[in-house]
Scaffold this active site. Structure first.
Site, short mmCIF file in Angstrom:
data_model
loop_
_atom_site.label_atom_id
_atom_site.label_comp_id
_atom_site.label_asym_id
_atom_site.label_seq_id
_atom_site.Cartn_x
_atom_site.Cartn_y
_atom_site.Cartn_z
N LYS A 197 27.35 -33.13 4.00
CA LYS A 197 28.32 -32.05 3.80
C LYS A 197 29.10 -31.74 5.07
CE LYS A 197 26.67 -30.66 -0.40
NZ LYS A 197 27.08 -30.22 -1.64
N LYS A 221 26.74 -39.73 -6.42
CA LYS A 221 26.13 -38.79 -7.37
C LYS A 221 27.20 -37.99 -8.11
CE LYS A 221 24.49 -34.67 -6.15
NZ LYS A 221 23.72 -33.41 -6.08
N LYS A 235 29.12 -31.32 -8.72
CA LYS A 235 30.13 -30.33 -9.09
C LYS A 235 31.10 -30.03 -7.96
CE LYS A 235 26.53 -26.88 -9.14
NZ LYS A 235 26.13 -26.60 -7.77
P1 ATP Z 1 26.86 -29.62 -4.99
O1 ATP Z 1 27.79 -30.71 -5.31
O2 ATP Z 1 27.50 -28.29 -4.81
O3 ATP Z 1 25.85 -29.97 -3.95
P2 ATP Z 1 25.31 -30.30 -7.28
O4 ATP Z 1 26.18 -30.65 -8.42
O5 ATP Z 1 24.61 -31.39 -6.56
O6 ATP Z 1 26.05 -29.37 -6.28
P3 ATP Z 1 23.17 -28.40 -7.20
O7 ATP Z 1 23.41 -26.96 -7.32
O8 ATP Z 1 22.90 -28.94 -5.84
O9 ATP Z 1 24.30 -29.26 -7.86
O10 ATP Z 1 22.02 -28.85 -8.14
C1 ATP Z 1 21.45 -28.15 -9.21
C2 ATP Z 1 20.37 -29.00 -9.79
O11 ATP Z 1 20.95 -30.10 -10.50
C3 ATP Z 1 19.45 -29.64 -8.74
O12 ATP Z 1 18.13 -29.66 -9.23
C4 ATP Z 1 20.01 -31.00 -8.58
O13 ATP Z 1 19.08 -31.91 -8.06
C5 ATP Z 1 20.44 -31.31 -10.01
N1 ATP Z 1 21.52 -32.28 -10.01
C6 ATP Z 1 22.72 -32.13 -9.44
N2 ATP Z 1 23.49 -33.22 -9.61
C7 ATP Z 1 22.72 -34.10 -10.32
C8 ATP Z 1 22.92 -35.43 -10.80
N3 ATP Z 1 24.07 -36.05 -10.60
N4 ATP Z 1 21.94 -36.02 -11.48
C9 ATP Z 1 20.77 -35.38 -11.71
N5 ATP Z 1 20.51 -34.14 -11.27
C10 ATP Z 1 21.45 -33.49 -10.58
#
Ligand code: ATP
Ligand code: LTN
Length: 327
Positions: free
Chosen positions: A111, A194, A197
């Site tokens: 990040k 990955k 969001k």
């Molecule tokens: P950011 O991009 O803001 O880091 P994020 O989309 O990775 O956000 P988080 O809030 O970090 O989302 O994650 C919420 C939950 O969803 C966590 O348990 C995370 O591991 C899971 N998660 C997020 N993205 C994925 C993905 N692509 N596949 C599986 N699990 C996910």
């Protein structure tokens, strides 16, 4: 009965990755233990975010939690910022995790990569301290998270060892639990990344209209060749779609690959799109109903009280252990 805790930070529109990796699993834990599920709104502040967006996202996540089948009678559903014990424990725990450890965290490295030092908030660097505090406050045994968050839970475990070694058996040792299928859903436009969001390219958002969902899957990046086989290295795009299908159908990726053996890419994508719509459409309708009814407000208030009762106990125990006066 194990204590199970997890949270999602309201940084953006939730994606299918969040649904598969996190949301859809939470309800399963309700019958296995004492469940705490929160909205990590303080964590959302670790990168710049508009206040209006943060508010809207927080409400959305509360509604998505309820739509996913979490029952407020069984689980405590609450906002991290409403239980001030999180910030209080954070203030103590920041002294027991070290700069060198925090600097090694992959999430921090990723990040902050494109940011100048002057623009990196201290909160982004200290993110794992607050996350450890979240986990420890509830004496959690199990922390369901996607693959990307395991490292933070590992660091929390190091902290427990360090803290308990110095002060006695005060903190419970947590462990990360990650689902076998769907732990890491990849971007539809770049399967080496990955689905996330905060990186909207290649995402399916939980609020996307169904025609858009279908379109996005139909235009997902696939690989050379034309037949569906499970080959995560050679065919990462196909493997990702198989993973999505498998997770939503509650089967393994290998089983999904068997289902589609001999399929051409186009027909395969159509089937995946229909599966995603079959799951997302009713979920989305339920989310809309809950948002409209505003029932999430009462849920968050009672969740806060339930959470605070447990959090207070741990905080007092820690305060006493380190020598803060608690009369
Ligand atoms: P950011 O991009 O803001 O880091 P994020 O989309 O990775 O956000 P988080 O809030 O970090 O989302 O994650 C919420 C939950 O969803 C966590 O348990 C995370 O591991 C899971 N998660 C997020 N993205 C994925 C993905 N692509 N596949 C599986 N699990 C996910
Ligand atoms: N960092 C997590 C969100 C999060 C969390 C937690 C998850 C904050 N505190 C405590 C589990 C336990 C994320 O980005 N998904």
């Amino acid at each position: 009965m194990p204590t199970i805790l997890s949270g999602i930070k309201p940084t953006g529109q939730l994606t299918l990755g969040n649904y598969i990796g996190a949301l859809s699993r939470f309800k399963e834990y309700q019958d296995e233990g004492e469940v705490y599920i929160f909205i990590a709104d303080l964590h959302a502040l670790t990168l710049p975010i508009e206040s209006k967006v943060l508010k809207e996202n927080s409400i959305d996540i509360a509604c998505f939690y309820l739509a996913s089948g979490l029952d407020p009678e069984k689980s405590a559903i609450f906002l991290q910022s409403h239980v001030s014990e999180h910030a209080e424990l954070n203030a103590i725990m920041q002294n027991y995790l070290y700069m060198g450890e925090l600097r090694r965290m992959t999430q921090f490295k990723e990040k902050s990569l494109s940011m100048k030092d002057e623009a990196i908030g201290l909160g982004l660097f200290a993110y794992p301290v607050l996350m450890a505090s979240d986990i420890l406050l509830y004496q959690s045994d199990e922390v369901p998270v996607g693959e990307d968050q395991r490292q933070h839970v590992e660091l929390t475990r190091d902290l427990v060892t360090r803290f308990n070694h110095r002060y006695g058996e005060i903190l419970r040792m947590p462990k990360a639990v990650t689902p076998k299928t769907g732990a890491r859903i990849m971007s539809l436009s770049d399967p080496s990344k990955k689905m996330s969001k905060s990186d909207p390219e290649g995402d399916i958002f939980l609020k996307d209209p169904m025609n858009i969902v279908r379109k996005k899957i139909m235009s997902a990046v696939t690989d050379c060749g034309s037949e569906v086989t499970l080959d995560p290295i050679g065919k990462p795009g196909i493997a990702n779609l198989l993973n999505i299908y498998a997770a939503l159908s509650h089967i393994s990726q290998e089983e999904a690959a068997k289902v589609f053996g001999g399929y051409r890419y186009g027909d395969f994508k159509k089937a995946v799109a229909e599966k995603v719509v079959e799951v997302l459409e009713p979920f989305q309708n339920e989310y809309l109903r809950i948002k409209e009814s505003k029932e999430y407000i009462g849920v968050l208030k009672s969740g806060e009280e339930k959470a605070r009762r447990k959090a207070r106990k741990t905080l007092t125990k820690v305060q006493k252990a380190v020598g803060l006066l608690t009369f």
